[in-house]
Structure formats: C-alpha cells, structure tokens
Design a protein around this motif. Structure first.
Motif, PDB file in Angstrom:
ATOM      1  N   ALA A  29      60.250 142.299  -6.113  1.00 14.40           N
ATOM      2  CA  ALA A  29      59.536 141.221  -5.428  1.00 14.40           C
ATOM      3  C   ALA A  29      58.629 140.505  -6.424  1.00 14.40           C
ATOM      4  O   ALA A  29      57.925 141.140  -7.209  1.00 14.40           O
ATOM      5  CB  ALA A  29      58.721 141.779  -4.268  1.00 14.40           C
ATOM      6  N   ARG A  31      55.893 137.062  -6.822  1.00 14.30           N
ATOM      7  CA  ARG A  31      55.093 136.080  -6.080  1.00 14.30           C
ATOM      8  C   ARG A  31      54.366 135.167  -7.059  1.00 14.30           C
ATOM      9  O   ARG A  31      53.839 135.613  -8.082  1.00 14.30           O
ATOM     10  CB  ARG A  31      54.094 136.803  -5.177  1.00 14.30           C
ATOM     11  CG  ARG A  31      53.151 135.896  -4.407  1.00 14.30           C
ATOM     12  CD  ARG A  31      52.393 136.698  -3.360  1.00 14.30           C
ATOM     13  NE  ARG A  31      51.736 137.873  -3.940  1.00 14.30           N
ATOM     14  CZ  ARG A  31      51.312 138.914  -3.228  1.00 14.30           C
ATOM     15  NH1 ARG A  31      51.503 138.932  -1.912  1.00 14.30           N
ATOM     16  NH2 ARG A  31      50.722 139.935  -3.825  1.00 14.30           N
ATOM     17  N   SER A  33      51.425 132.037  -7.224  1.00 16.44           N
ATOM     18  CA  SER A  33      50.367 131.322  -6.500  1.00 16.44           C
ATOM     19  C   SER A  33      49.728 130.308  -7.431  1.00 16.44           C
ATOM     20  O   SER A  33      49.734 130.473  -8.660  1.00 16.44           O
ATOM     21  CB  SER A  33      49.317 132.300  -5.962  1.00 16.44           C
ATOM     22  OG  SER A  33      48.746 133.057  -7.022  1.00 16.44           O
ATOM     23  N   TRP A  90      61.448 129.465 -10.695  1.00 16.91           N
ATOM     24  CA  TRP A  90      61.300 130.644  -9.832  1.00 16.91           C
ATOM     25  C   TRP A  90      62.409 130.686  -8.785  1.00 16.91           C
ATOM     26  O   TRP A  90      63.034 131.720  -8.553  1.00 16.91           O
ATOM     27  CB  TRP A  90      59.915 130.596  -9.178  1.00 16.91           C
ATOM     28  CG  TRP A  90      59.576 131.746  -8.283  1.00 16.91           C
ATOM     29  CD1 TRP A  90      59.864 133.059  -8.486  1.00 16.91           C
ATOM     30  CD2 TRP A  90      58.855 131.678  -7.053  1.00 16.91           C
ATOM     31  NE1 TRP A  90      59.359 133.826  -7.452  1.00 16.91           N
ATOM     32  CE2 TRP A  90      58.730 133.005  -6.562  1.00 16.91           C
ATOM     33  CE3 TRP A  90      58.281 130.643  -6.325  1.00 16.91           C
ATOM     34  CZ2 TRP A  90      58.079 133.302  -5.372  1.00 16.91           C
ATOM     35  CZ3 TRP A  90      57.622 130.943  -5.140  1.00 16.91           C
ATOM     36  CH2 TRP A  90      57.520 132.245  -4.673  1.00 16.91           C
ATOM     37  N   GLY A 101      55.900 133.444   0.592  1.00 22.81           N
ATOM     38  CA  GLY A 101      55.348 133.498  -0.760  1.00 22.81           C
ATOM     39  C   GLY A 101      56.016 134.493  -1.679  1.00 22.81           C
ATOM     40  O   GLY A 101      55.640 134.596  -2.856  1.00 22.81           O
ATOM     41  N   ILE A 102      57.003 135.258  -1.181  1.00 24.21           N
ATOM     42  CA  ILE A 102      57.665 136.277  -1.993  1.00 24.21           C
ATOM     43  C   ILE A 102      59.150 135.958  -2.109  1.00 24.21           C
ATOM     44  O   ILE A 102      59.791 135.554  -1.148  1.00 24.21           O
ATOM     45  CB  ILE A 102      57.478 137.685  -1.378  1.00 24.21           C
ATOM     46  CG1 ILE A 102      56.001 138.097  -1.452  1.00 24.21           C
ATOM     47  CG2 ILE A 102      58.339 138.717  -2.088  1.00 24.21           C
ATOM     48  CD1 ILE A 102      55.726 139.457  -0.836  1.00 24.21           C
ATOM     49  N   ARG A 103      59.688 136.136  -3.305  1.00 21.64           N
ATOM     50  CA  ARG A 103      61.121 136.028  -3.536  1.00 21.64           C
ATOM     51  C   ARG A 103      61.564 137.233  -4.368  1.00 21.64           C
ATOM     52  O   ARG A 103      60.720 137.931  -4.959  1.00 21.64           O
ATOM     53  CB  ARG A 103      61.461 134.712  -4.254  1.00 21.64           C
ATOM     54  CG  ARG A 103      61.220 133.486  -3.373  1.00 21.64           C
ATOM     55  CD  ARG A 103      61.579 132.199  -4.095  1.00 21.64           C
ATOM     56  NE  ARG A 103      63.007 132.068  -4.341  1.00 21.64           N
ATOM     57  CZ  ARG A 103      63.864 131.558  -3.470  1.00 21.64           C
ATOM     58  NH1 ARG A 103      63.452 131.139  -2.282  1.00 21.64           N
ATOM     59  NH2 ARG A 103      65.155 131.456  -3.770  1.00 21.64           N
ATOM     60  N   HIS A 167      50.854 134.967 -11.093  1.00 22.54           N
ATOM     61  CA  HIS A 167      52.029 135.634 -10.544  1.00 22.54           C
ATOM     62  C   HIS A 167      51.798 137.133 -10.537  1.00 22.54           C
ATOM     63  O   HIS A 167      51.018 137.671 -11.324  1.00 22.54           O
ATOM     64  CB  HIS A 167      53.289 135.297 -11.354  1.00 22.54           C
ATOM     65  CG  HIS A 167      53.303 135.882 -12.730  1.00 22.54           C
ATOM     66  ND1 HIS A 167      52.560 135.365 -13.779  1.00 22.54           N
ATOM     67  CD2 HIS A 167      53.974 136.955 -13.254  1.00 22.54           C
ATOM     68  CE1 HIS A 167      52.765 136.071 -14.870  1.00 22.54           C
ATOM     69  NE2 HIS A 167      53.616 137.043 -14.580  1.00 22.54           N
TER      70      HIS A 167
END
Length: 317
Positions: A29, A31, A33, A90, A101-103, A167
């Motif tokens: 995972a 993230r 921001s 991303w 917000g998570i990939r 991140h």
C-alpha cells in the motif's frame, strides 16, 4: 480469434492462490499527500453584502469567493506541473484500493517509487523557490484586480515551505497484537481486510477494461479516417498510448480475468511493433487493423455491460 462474452474464469483448485491473495502477498500500500497553498478565499460577511447589493439580493444567501493569485502565471504552472506529474506517475504504477488515498504498488517497485517521489520533492522545492521570486509581482497584480477586496492579511510573507509532497506505506493488515488481545476481533479484521482485497481485484479489472475500451475506441475512430465529411487527425499518441497501456497491464495485471487477458493479447498482436507512420502510409494495414479493433471493441463493450454480473459470480463464499 473467437471471444465468448459469457465465458467464466476457470475454477481454481482450493489450494491455488486467488487474485485477492496474490494482491495481498505481492503488493504494498502506498499513499501520497500534498501540502498546498490555497489560492481562493471566501468573502467575509460585509464583502458578501456589498456584492449582493449589486444584484438586489441578501448577503446570507450569496456564496462568493476571491482568487488570491493568478494560477496561470508560468511560475505557478511550473509548481502545479510537478504535482500533476507526481500523481500521473503514482497512478501509472499502481492499482486502485477501496480505501481513499491509498493505491497498491508492486513490492519490487517500492524502492524505485521512494526514489522517484524524492525527486519530485526536489523538483517541487525548486519550482516553489522560482514562484517565490515572482510573489511580489503576483501580489501587486492581485491588488490591482481585486480592488477593495484585496487584503494583505490574506498573503503569507513567503511561499517557501507552503508546498510539499509526502508519501508513506500504510499497513493494510490487521495488527498482530490484536490476535492476543481479542482473537474474535482479530478474525473480524481479517475478514474485513480480505473483503477489501476482493474489492481491489474488482476495481483493478474495471479500471483496466474501461481504459482499454477508451484507447481502442479512440484508435479505431482515428483509423477509420473521414467521417461525415470531416477528416480526423491521426496523432502518434493514438498508438503509443495503447502500447503503453499494454506494457503497464503486463506489469500490474494479476491475471484475474481470462477474457480481458485475451483481449489484451489480441491488441498486442494488432499493434505490437507497428509504428504510427506505417498506419499513415499503408492504407491496407490501416484498414485491416481498424476492422480487427472493431471486434475487440465489441467484446470490450460486452465486458463493460457484463461487469456487475461477473463481480457477483466471483465473490467468495
């Protein structure tokens, strides 16, 4: 090549890894921001009342704001460009995850991802420093445009430190200590986590089908040429965007959808090694690929329509 729209994915033995389990064991995972300076501000009550008077309205029923900076300034566009390229990168190397917000990225790509984000941070710092050099003229221009709405209190002394990219790699697994404290709650969290990865598989399949459908449709439309008396522009990107997708699919796919795999293979057979200029020069090749893509598009349309039913069938018991 015959493609059955109703063909189901093969039944896996109980011991074989499911797509959701594969995601869980091979992906991480990630993230991203952003800390970003806001360039719009709502008008205060007095200012809204003044604005409302011009329309004979009441200020409390009016929503209005002001733009503090000209975001079309080349220096500001340089800053937003870094953010855009960071987000594009991303999304290009990751799969969707049902938590905002998570990939999910390949575990093998974590180091490269971390290094690339560090590079974007450096680029952003340089771009913000360049924007700060023009901050004075941007404020002067804002004072001229905003008139009585201008307030020096709306602007910081400097823009340095007001833009940032961060991140991290959040854990999506149930905390191990929960197993000792409350085994029942731990099992509940395990089931919830499994459901999220099941949903992630479905999100990935849908995203792949949707993107491939748009790319194939666009290329097919460009290859058909004139339509209704209008000549359509054929750019290299119509081909290169599709070939880039095929490469990305090979990197990120978890082989969860047999029909989608077949369609991707078919596209690879059609455009693999074909240069855009060849399609401009060779009308026979252009017509052949256009006709074949029409069949691929038809199959993709069937997948898009069939998607809700297929998701229900795949849901584990």
């Amino acid at each position: 090549m015959t493609l059955s729209l109703r063909e189901k994915s093969p039944v896996r033995p109980a011991t074989q890894t499911t797509p959701a389990q594969q995601l869980r064991t091979t992906m991480a995972a990630a993230r991203i921001s952003f800390t970003w300076l806001g360039v719009r501000k709502s008008l205060n009550a007095q200012q809204k009342n003044q604005a409302a008077d011009a329309f004979g309205a009441e200020g409390k029923y009016l929503s209005a704001g002001k733009k503090l900076l000209d975001t079309t300034h080349p220096a500001f566009k340089q800053v937003t460009s870094v953010k855009g390229r960071c987000l594009s990168y991303w999304r290009a190397i990751s799969l969707p995850y049902p938590e905002p917000g998570i990939r999910l990225i390949r575990q093998s790509a974590v180091t490269e991802f971390d290094q690339q984000l560090a590079q974007y941070c450096d680029e952003l710092e340089t771009a913000v420093a360049g924007l700060d050099e023009h901050f004075g003229e941007l404020r002067t221009a804002a004072r001229r445009r905003l008139g009585n709405l201008y307030s020096a209190e709306d602007y910081p002394r400097s823009l340095l430190g007001l833009f940032a990219i961060d991140h991290d790699f959040p854990s999506v697994e149930p905390p191990a200590y929960l197993q000792q404290l409350n085994p029942e709650l731990y099992q509940q969290e395990c089931r919830r986590m499994q459901a999220r990865f099941d949903a992630a598989v479905q999100l990935a399949e849908t995203a792949f089908v949707d993107e491939l459908s748009k790319l194939v449709d666009h290329l097919h439309e460009r290859l058909r040429g004139a339509d209704g008396g209008q000549t359509k522009v054929f750019r290299d990107s119509a081909v290169t965007n599709l070939t880039e997708f095929l490469t990305r699919f090979r990197t990120l796919s978890i082989r969860s959808d047999l029909q989608l795999e077949q369609l991707v293979n078919r596209c690879q057979e059609l455009v693999g090694g074909v240069e855009p200029q060849q399609l401009r020069d060779d009308q026979r090749l252009r017509k052949t690929i256009s006709t074949q893509l029409a069949g691929v598009q038809s199959a993709l349309d069937g997948l898009l329509v069939d998607r809700p039913r297929r998701n229900i069938l795949r849901r584990p018991r």
